[in-house]
Scaffold this motif. Structure first.
Motif, mmCIF file in Angstrom:
data_model
loop_
_atom_site.group_PDB
_atom_site.id
_atom_site.type_symbol
_atom_site.label_atom_id
_atom_site.label_comp_id
_atom_site.label_asym_id
_atom_site.label_seq_id
_atom_site.Cartn_x
_atom_site.Cartn_y
_atom_site.Cartn_z
ATOM 1 N N TRP A 264 0.829 -1.195 0.000
ATOM 2 C CA TRP A 264 0.000 0.000 0.000
ATOM 3 C C TRP A 264 0.870 1.254 0.000
ATOM 4 N N LYS A 265 0.328 2.311 -0.593
ATOM 5 C CA LYS A 265 1.009 3.604 -0.510
ATOM 6 C C LYS A 265 -0.022 4.715 -0.422
ATOM 7 N N LYS A 266 0.347 5.769 0.284
ATOM 8 C CA LYS A 266 -0.539 6.924 0.419
ATOM 9 C C LYS A 266 -0.458 7.782 -0.837
ATOM 10 N N ILE A 267 -1.626 8.184 -1.356
ATOM 11 C CA ILE A 267 -1.643 9.055 -2.533
ATOM 12 C C ILE A 267 -2.305 10.399 -2.256
ATOM 13 N N PHE A 268 -2.893 10.551 -1.056
ATOM 14 C CA PHE A 268 -3.548 11.815 -0.729
ATOM 15 C C PHE A 268 -3.495 12.000 0.779
ATOM 16 N N ASP A 269 -2.986 13.165 1.208
ATOM 17 C CA ASP A 269 -2.845 13.448 2.639
ATOM 18 C C ASP A 269 -4.141 13.887 3.295
ATOM 19 N N GLY A 270 -5.181 14.084 2.518
ATOM 20 C CA GLY A 270 -6.466 14.476 3.084
ATOM 21 C C GLY A 270 -6.502 15.952 3.435
ATOM 22 N N GLY A 271 -7.041 16.232 4.612
ATOM 23 C CA GLY A 271 -7.163 17.627 5.030
ATOM 24 C C GLY A 271 -8.483 18.260 4.667
ATOM 25 N N ILE A 272 -9.424 17.475 4.116
ATOM 26 C CA ILE A 272 -10.744 18.021 3.805
ATOM 27 C C ILE A 272 -11.656 17.828 5.009
ATOM 28 N N SER A 273 -12.684 18.658 5.122
ATOM 29 C CA SER A 273 -13.534 18.662 6.324
ATOM 30 C C SER A 273 -14.227 17.335 6.558
ATOM 31 N N LEU A 274 -14.756 16.746 5.507
ATOM 32 C CA LEU A 274 -15.413 15.443 5.601
ATOM 33 C C LEU A 274 -14.699 14.475 4.682
ATOM 34 N N GLY A 275 -14.441 13.271 5.176
ATOM 35 C CA GLY A 275 -13.844 12.259 4.327
ATOM 36 C C GLY A 275 -14.813 11.775 3.264
ATOM 37 N N PHE A 276 -14.330 10.930 2.374
ATOM 38 C CA PHE A 276 -15.162 10.435 1.284
ATOM 39 C C PHE A 276 -16.153 9.404 1.814
ATOM 40 N N ARG A 277 -17.445 9.695 1.697
ATOM 41 C CA ARG A 277 -18.480 8.749 2.124
ATOM 42 C C ARG A 277 -18.582 7.599 1.139
ATOM 43 N N ASP A 278 -18.583 7.906 -0.150
ATOM 44 C CA ASP A 278 -18.711 6.898 -1.200
ATOM 45 C C ASP A 278 -17.547 7.006 -2.170
ATOM 46 N N MET A 279 -17.032 5.851 -2.611
ATOM 47 C CA MET A 279 -16.024 5.769 -3.660
ATOM 48 C C MET A 279 -16.462 4.680 -4.632
ATOM 49 N N VAL A 280 -16.561 5.014 -5.933
ATOM 50 C CA VAL A 280 -16.972 4.033 -6.931
ATOM 51 C C VAL A 280 -16.094 4.179 -8.171
ATOM 52 N N TRP A 281 -15.945 3.101 -8.896
ATOM 53 C CA TRP A 281 -15.207 3.137 -10.162
ATOM 54 C C TRP A 281 -16.200 3.344 -11.296
ATOM 55 N N TYR A 282 -15.914 4.347 -12.151
ATOM 56 C CA TYR A 282 -16.773 4.601 -13.310
ATOM 57 C C TYR A 282 -15.916 5.161 -14.429
ATOM 58 N N GLU A 283 -16.155 4.654 -15.652
ATOM 59 C CA GLU A 283 -15.341 4.993 -16.805
ATOM 60 C C GLU A 283 -13.892 4.595 -16.508
ATOM 61 N N ASP A 284 -12.982 5.540 -16.335
ATOM 62 C CA ASP A 284 -11.577 5.155 -16.162
ATOM 63 C C ASP A 284 -10.983 5.673 -14.864
ATOM 64 N N ARG A 285 -11.848 5.917 -13.856
ATOM 65 C CA ARG A 285 -11.334 6.511 -12.624
ATOM 66 C C ARG A 285 -12.258 6.236 -11.438
ATOM 67 N N VAL A 286 -11.748 6.593 -10.254
ATOM 68 C CA VAL A 286 -12.545 6.523 -9.037
ATOM 69 C C VAL A 286 -13.245 7.857 -8.841
ATOM 70 N N TRP A 287 -14.519 7.803 -8.484
ATOM 71 C CA TRP A 287 -15.288 8.995 -8.121
ATOM 72 C C TRP A 287 -15.550 8.939 -6.622
ATOM 73 N N CYS A 288 -15.382 10.063 -5.951
ATOM 74 C CA CYS A 288 -15.507 10.130 -4.496
ATOM 75 C C CYS A 288 -16.412 11.300 -4.121
ATOM 76 N N THR A 289 -17.207 11.122 -3.074
ATOM 77 C CA THR A 289 -18.083 12.219 -2.673
ATOM 78 C C THR A 289 -18.314 12.238 -1.165
ATOM 79 N N SER A 290 -18.678 13.411 -0.692
ATOM 80 C CA SER A 290 -19.212 13.637 0.654
ATOM 81 C C SER A 290 -20.217 14.770 0.495
ATOM 82 N N ASP A 291 -20.792 15.226 1.608
ATOM 83 C CA ASP A 291 -21.732 16.348 1.519
ATOM 84 C C ASP A 291 -21.046 17.622 1.041
ATOM 85 N N TYR A 292 -19.709 17.663 1.074
ATOM 86 C CA TYR A 292 -18.975 18.877 0.753
ATOM 87 C C TYR A 292 -18.375 18.902 -0.643
ATOM 88 N N GLY A 293 -18.581 17.856 -1.455
ATOM 89 C CA GLY A 293 -18.018 17.940 -2.797
ATOM 90 C C GLY A 293 -17.909 16.615 -3.518
#
Length: 362
Positions: A264-293
């Motif tokens: 495993w390796k870290k690719i994002f240090d975070g720092g956003i107010s809310l973490g990603f509630r949902d992560m899904v693969w669509y087309e050629d990438r991961v999509w991530c969301t929370s109430d903030y974006g």
């Protein structure tokens, strides 16, 4: 938008989306909850009412089907007195959506289940009543709160606290996969129940990753479990098994790792107010969301999703299936298909139209 003003008044006035699920490219499901005024919020607080018991509805939207024309495409199944609802879909044994009550606070609340789709809608037997009816008799379906429902190989799977993983086999029939995984409180939080699972994902029924707790990551091969050494003991919230063969795991404030197995390796240090509630693969990438974006992960780089502002405003929950990416949240819903976004409903726009109607404008 894909809803008329009169339909909006009937279904969504003073409401928001708590969850969503793609049943098929022509059938989208939503959990609708009621938004309260400041006065109602004060009354709720003063009366000691449980906010999780606010009125809810299971919404179905049908498109692209000749017998369901505008004005006859939206349907609601009200659910009164239910706790927070988790939503999922399945193709097996039938094409259906399944809604499960997340928690079991009172004796009468024992993970109730509601099923819609092929055939008449019905309230199934609760998960709490299934302990002696699972494929492996005597094993409780869940050890605590139900946190996620997803489809694997066409079947509905779910996970929950206490390192719970289960599968719906048929009406009133569930199978637990938790009997071979220990329920042990995390060493840093002795006496708590903060071991997983918050989320799970997999490429198949024999290749599943489940995450939660404080760096609590496990792999299920369809027969047994293996705990995965993970490089953080921070809370984990979401996981996505990508089309690129990699596993993406995210946690507190959005910190994100990529890998598989023991690497495993870290690719994002975070720092956003809310973490990603949902992560899904669509087309050629991961999509991530929370109430903030809404964000994407592409070539191991995390960035704000390049979408129209009206789509970004719908951030909150994601679902993917049958070639469609569905997004829904506090401000409305939209979906992506064949590279293009389509707005389903914007609560702000509809409220503006209602205001104009009330004042004789437009």
């Amino acid at each position: 938008m894909l809803i008329a003003l009169e339909e909006y008044k009937r279904l969504f006035r003073r409401a928001f989306f708590r969850d969503c699920a793609v049943r098929s490219r022509n059938a989208f499901m939503f959990i609708r909850e009621t938004s309260l005024t400041d006065a109602e919020l004060a009354e709720e607080e003063e009366g000691g009412y449980n906010p999780d018991l606010r009125p809810k509805g299971i919404i179905t939207y049908i498109r692209g089907v000749p017998e369901f024309q505008p004005g006859n495409q939206w349907f609601i199944s009200p659910q009164y007195g239910w706790e927070t609802i988790v939503l999922g879909s399945a193709l097996k044994p039938l094409d259906q959506s399944v809604s499960v009550e997340r928690t079991a606070v009172f004796p009468s609340m024992d993970h109730r289940v509601y099923v819609t789709g092929s055939g008449p809608a019905y309230q199934d037997e609760s998960l709490a009543s299934m302990s002696d009816k699972t494929a492996k008799a005597g094993i409780a379906v869940t050890r605590g709160a139900v946190t996620r429902l997803k489809q694997l190989d066409g079947w509905l799977y779910g996970c929950g606290s206490g390192r719970t993983l289960f599968k719906r086999l048929d009406k009133g029939t569930w199978e637990s996969f938790s009997q071979d995984i220990p329920r042990v409180p995390d060493e840093r939080h002795v006496g708590s129940s903060e071991e997983g699972f918050e989320d799970f994902d997999g490429w198949s029924e024999s290749d599943i990753y489940a995450v939660g707790g404080y760096g609590d990551v496990w792999h299920f091969d369809g027969k047994g479990w293996r705990q995965i050494p993970f490089p953080t003991k921070e809370p984990l919230k979401s996981v996505c098994c990508g089309g690129d063969g990699q596993v993406y795991i995210s946690g507190y404030e959005g910190v994100t790792f990529v890998g598989r197995g023991d690497r495993w390796k870290k690719i994002f240090d975070g720092g956003i107010s809310l973490g990603f509630r949902d992560m899904v693969w669509y087309e050629d990438r991961v999509w991530c969301t929370s109430d903030y974006g809404l964000w994407t992960i592409h070539e191991e780089r995390v960035g704000v999703a390049d979408v129209p502002p009206t789509v970004a405003a719908c951030a909150g929950h994601l679902s993917v299936g049958d070639g469609v990416l569905l997004l829904a949240g506090y401000s409305g819903a939209a979906f992506r298909e064949r590279g293009a976004w389509q707005q389903i409903v914007s609560f702000h726009t509809m409220e503006t139209l209602l205001d104009a109607e009330a004042h004789g404008r437009g």
